[in-house]
Enzyme design. Structure first.
Site, PDB file in Angstrom:
ATOM      1  N   GLU A  45      -0.222 -64.854  25.401  1.00 31.41           N
ATOM      2  CA  GLU A  45      -1.538 -64.956  24.036  1.00 31.41           C
ATOM      3  C   GLU A  45      -1.233 -64.455  23.555  1.00 31.41           C
ATOM      4  OE1 GLU A  45      -5.235 -66.332  25.029  1.00 31.41           O
ATOM      5  OE2 GLU A  45      -5.994 -66.135  23.196  1.00 31.41           O
ATOM      6  N   ASP A  56     -14.640 -62.241  20.078  1.00 31.83           N
ATOM      7  CA  ASP A  56     -14.219 -60.983  20.493  1.00 31.83           C
ATOM      8  C   ASP A  56     -15.042 -59.868  21.147  1.00 31.83           C
ATOM      9  OD1 ASP A  56     -11.224 -61.654  20.827  1.00 31.83           O
ATOM     10  OD2 ASP A  56     -11.322 -62.190  19.145  1.00 31.83           O
TER      11      ASP A  56
END
Lengths: 266, 396
Positions: A45, A56
């Protein structure tokens, strides 16, 4: 179009490491993809840096910031991947927030992602029902639109997702953001079971999985495991010494590979 | 309006991580319920009156009117408890959170006005409160940090990104994703994912509703022009919204042009931005050609946000509201002019709306009736304006 992503889950529990493109450089990103595939990754990824990465935690935020400061753009990421496609054996999944993709143009992005050899795309801030035209554009190019589910996603919604989900479904393991030190939530089996009742493609667990033990436990339930922040932290620590960086990444990925292989294969 | 849920034309939506979808569904459902619940509405109304000091006056600015040779009224949101319109929304949402059984309140703040309002409402309701604030803003607005702490809130410094409002918002969203089960996120403006832009607008509509009946009582007719500043856009949408159907009422939203549009140092999201997605909704956005969000600038900390409420984007594209901008310098002139002529020290945000009224007055008909939303008071801005005042100020 062959189903490259689903095939990646066929032989063993899929190990899906995450790295941020352009950290420490785009050239090194390609090199890291090679290291990851040599040391046991089944899918890689690749994150596209964004100024405001809502889903995040601090480690990936900082990686994104470093990459942006070096001038990394979505165009540059796609170009690098396209030019180095022959070096990449594993299927790639591109993870990017919606705004840079929207500015790039949905059609243009879908077709250039395909040209770059990208097998799937994850957009963490685009729920499947918010902009169906994006997922249609990906479909038209044969790129899988990978959807995320969360521990609180209701069953009725999961059943609606089933028609849109391609490649694999990314199951967020906890209430939180990437790099959460608490690790996956308890009662994961009930959650994964709920998703499996409606989704008949592979399931990958991610968020908060940062060591062998957590990876093994996750692999016992899901078909694949995503490890991001723990890896990005290694990259952060060795920004200037790419040799040391590659060796650390190799050792960590191999250890995760062993952990996944030791998990019972259903 | 579009029939897609949570959209104003092409703008709005819910561009958020999947974890927040159930929380937004729950919020939407509860909000629909309380809107129809007379006990909720009565409680809010009572508190707006006895706690916040509503209705706020509609003041005829006699000397300013004389100077501009047009009739100018000021809607005195600066006279609210905590000194700005922010309390209207903070109180409404904190009451809603309490109804939902949430124990923990979080909020983002830029200059600290919304943070203080949320800390105030949380203190009154006895709820735990955490306010995310950019580390840089905490330094610039130390007094508001002290106020929030005194009110019992925890102020969480945000050191990511540009360390300002947009990053504080990211951090609040991350907290919400992590603690979604027991936490209510009080957004401070008409931004964010659906249903927030609607909820915040509804709680701010009281500004326009009061203005409408007050101006009818004072003048026997509706105003010709309404003028308000736009950062995220909550005071302006609340002020404009009850007049949208009154087609003869003109409306002007004023953005912060900072050091000038051509310098790139501004916060003109609607007048110079491009459509994009930030903080959960599709709207105009200040961004670079690659879709990275840019840092906005204004002397006024309440206006330097790179996004704007989606309903404003809709009102811009539909042409119903005119959007324009004034510079730091023009705002400072208005700040000083109102202080000297009317004995009212306006917030720097509100000074942008005043500056536009000053510029526009000569272009309006002689009997034009203008209402400016004076969204907040200027005490908080004394340290920002001091360097200019020391230079002798601007000429009146």
């Amino acid at each position: 179009m062959m189903k490259r992503l689903q095939e990646a889950f066929a032989k063993r529990k899929a190990l899906i490491p995450y790295i941020t493109a352009g950290d420490p450089s785009l050239e090194e990103t390609v090199r890291l993809i090679e290291v990851l595939q040599e040391s046991g990754a089944d899918i890689v990824e690749v994150g596209v840096p964004f100024s405001d990465p809502q889903a995040d935690g601090p480690i990936i935020q900082m990686a994104s910031k470093r990459a942006l400061e070096r001038g990394v753009t979505l165009e540059g990421v796609l170009k690098t991947l396209r030019e180095n496609a022959s070096r990449v054996k594993v299927p790639l999944v591109l993870m990017g927030y919606y705004n840079p993709i929207l500015q790039y143009g949905l059609q243009r992005f879908a077709s250039e992602a395909k040209d770059a050899g990208v097998a799937g795309v994850i957009v963490p801030d685009l729920p499947f029902d918010e902009d169906p035209s994006f997922y249609r554009a990906l479909e038209d190019e044969g790129v899988d639109g990978i959807l995320m589910v969360a521990p609180n996603t209701q069953e009725e919604r999961i059943s609606r997702m089933a028609t849109f989900a391609r490649g694999f479904v990314y199951c967020v393991s906890l209430f939180g953001i990437t790099g959460d030190k608490r690790g996956p939530a308890k009662n994961l089996d009930e959650y994964i079971g709920r998703v499996r009742r409606h989704i008949n493609i592979p399931l990958a667990l991610g968020f908060g999985i940062d060591d062998q033990k957590k990876a093994k436990d996750a692999a016992a339930l899901a078909d694949g495991v995503v490890v991001g922040s723990a890896l990005v932290r290694l990259i952060e620590e060795s920004q200037k010494d790419v040799h040391a960086l590659e060796e650390k990444v190799r050792a960590f990925t191999s250890s995760l590979r062993k952990a996944l292989d030791s998990a019972a294969f259903e | 309006m579009s029939d897609r849920r949570g959209y104003f034309g092409d703008f709005g939506g819910r561009y958020v991580p999947e974890t927040l979808i159930p929380a937004l569904d729950e919020l939407e459902k509860m909000y629909q319920e309380v809107r129809r619940d007379s006990s909720f509405n009565e409680e809010l109304k009572r508190l707006l009156k006895t706690y916040c000091g509503r209705p706020t006056p509609l003041y005829f600015a006699e000397r300013l009117s004389e100077r501009l040779d047009r009739r100018v009224y000021l809607k005195r949101e600066d006279l609210n408890h905590t000194g700005a319109h922010k309390i209207n929304n903070a109180l409404g949402q904190v009451l809603l959170a309490k109804r939902m059984g949430k124990k923990r309140i979080i909020a983002e703040t830029g200059a600290g006005q919304h943070g203080v309002a949320v800390a105030t409402a949380s203190a009154r309701e006895g709820l735990e409160c955490h306010v995310y604030m950019g580390a840089e803003d905490m330094e610039r607005q130390a007094l508001n940090v002290e106020k929030m702490r005194l009110l019992g809130a925890e102020v969480v410094p945000v050191t990511s990104g540009s360390q300002t409002l947009k990053d504080a918002t990211n951090e609040a969203i991350r907290d919400w994703v992590t603690n979604v089960k027991d936490t209510y996120y009080v957004i401070g403006s008409v931004v964010g994912p659906h249903p927030y832009p609607t909820i915040v607008r509804d709680f701010q509509r009281v500004i326009g509703e009061e203005t409408k009946s007050q101006i009818l009582e004072a003048e026997g007719r509706l105003p010709d022009v309404l003028i308000a500043c736009v950062g995220g856009g909550s005071n302006s949408i609340g002020f404009f919204h009850p007049f949208l159907e009154d087609e003869h009422v003109g409306m002007v939203g004023v953005e912060a042009a900072g050091q000038g549009l051509s310098t790139g140092r501004h916060a003109c999201t609607l007048t110079a931005g491009k459509v994009g997605v930030l903080h959960g909704s599709r709207s105009y956005l200040l961004q670079d050609p690659y879709g990275q969000v840019q840092v906005a600038y204004s002397i006024s900390a309440g206006l330097d946000y790179p996004g704007v409420g989606p309903e404003h984007s809709y009102l811009k594209d539909s042409g119903r509201v005119e959007y324009t901008s004034v510079t730091d310098h023009e705002a400072l002139e208005a700040f000083e002019l109102l202080s000297k002529l009317e004995g009212i020290i306006p917030a720097l945000e509100s000074s942008h709306a005043l500056a536009e009224a000053i510029k526009r007055a000569p272009l309006l008909g002689e009997d034009a009736l203008v209402v400016v939303c004076l969204s907040g008071r200027g005490d908080k801005d004394m340290s920002s304006v001091r360097p200019y005042l020391l230079k002798g100020g601007v000429s009146i």
